[in-house]
Structures are given as structure tokens and as C-alpha cells.
Motif scaffolding. Structure first.
Motif: not given
Length: 144
Positions: A1-8, A30-34, A61-65
């Protein structure tokens, strides 16, 4: 399943020099990215572009990647670097800050075309001529 994109995110970061300090840290936090993971990956990818301001588009992406795409410098930055000037003219119609040859513009356009909305080199050159004119840079023909 493809990851869901949540923003750019679009950022301009010095090549090989991303740090957790603003603007990088707060924008990614703010986006929860490492943040450190991004900084290490970005610095490794832009090691050869030190001294340039590198535009980057970060897809979150939704999984914070995340993934990121590096772009070329802006046309104005390329022209300033080519001519060795610090900035364009405040009054481009009256005060000129330099001259650039069409052959120099062609060389810059060949680098920039990958980021443009055309694949016609002549159209890219004309766009860069417009940028140069708006900066107060005179475009001159090459001597034959």
C-alpha cells in the motif's frame, strides 16, 4: 500500500549546511519529521553545492517519513553568481548593474531547464533574459 502524502514544504537552504536552526527546524518540527535525519540526508546530497542556496521540496507522509527533491538555484541567483554581483538594481529601468552575454545565458539556461515548465531551450533563455532585465542587467549579443 502506498504511503499517504500529508503535505509539501518548500525551503531554500544553504547547500551542505542544513542545521536544526530556523528555518529548517521549526518547519520540519511542525510536521513531525526527524530534523536531524533530514539535515544529514540533505547535507550529504548537497555536499558539492556549498555556497549555493538550494531550493528543496520536501514531501511529508502520514507515517512521518519524508522524501525531498533538490532544485536548481533561482534564475536571479544564477545570474548574480555568473556576474559576481551582490544584488540587482533597485531601479532596473534607470540603473544598470552589469551586462551578460547571450552565450552566458544559454549556459545558465541549460542548467535551469530541468526545473522549468518547458523543454525548449530558447524559451528558457527568453525567461532568463526577462529575469536579467528585471534585475537591471543588460543582455548583449555575442560578437561574431
Amino acid at each position: 500500500m502506498a504511503k499517504e502524502e500529508v503535505g509539501k514544504l518548500r525551503l531554500r537552504i544553504p547547500g551542505g549546511n542544513a542545521t536544526p536552526a530556523p528555518p529548517v527546524g521549526p518547519a520540519l518540527g511542525q510536521r513531525g519529521i526527524n530534523i536531524m535525519e533530514f539535515c544529514k540526508a540533505f547535507n550529504a546530497a548537497t555536499q558539492d553545492r556549498k555556497g549555493e542556496i538550494v531550493p528543496v521540496i520536501i514531501t511529508v507522509y502520514s507515517d512521518r517519513s519524508f522524501t525531498f527533491e533538490l532544485k536548481q538555484m533561482s534564475s536571479a541567483d544564477m545570474i548574480k553568481k555568473e556576474l559576481g554581483i551582490e544584488k540587482g538594481s533597485g531601479k532596473p529601468n534607470k540603473e544598470k548593474v552589469g551586462e551578460i552575454k547571450r552565450s552566458q545565458l544559454r549556459k545558465l539556461a541549460e542548467k535551469k531547464i530541468v526545473d522549468m515548465n518547458t523543454d525548449d531551450i530558447e524559451a528558457t533563455i527568453r525567461m532568463m533574459e526577462g529575469t536579467a532585465k528585471n534585475m537591471g542587467v543588460v543582455v548583449i549579443d555575442d560578437e561574431k
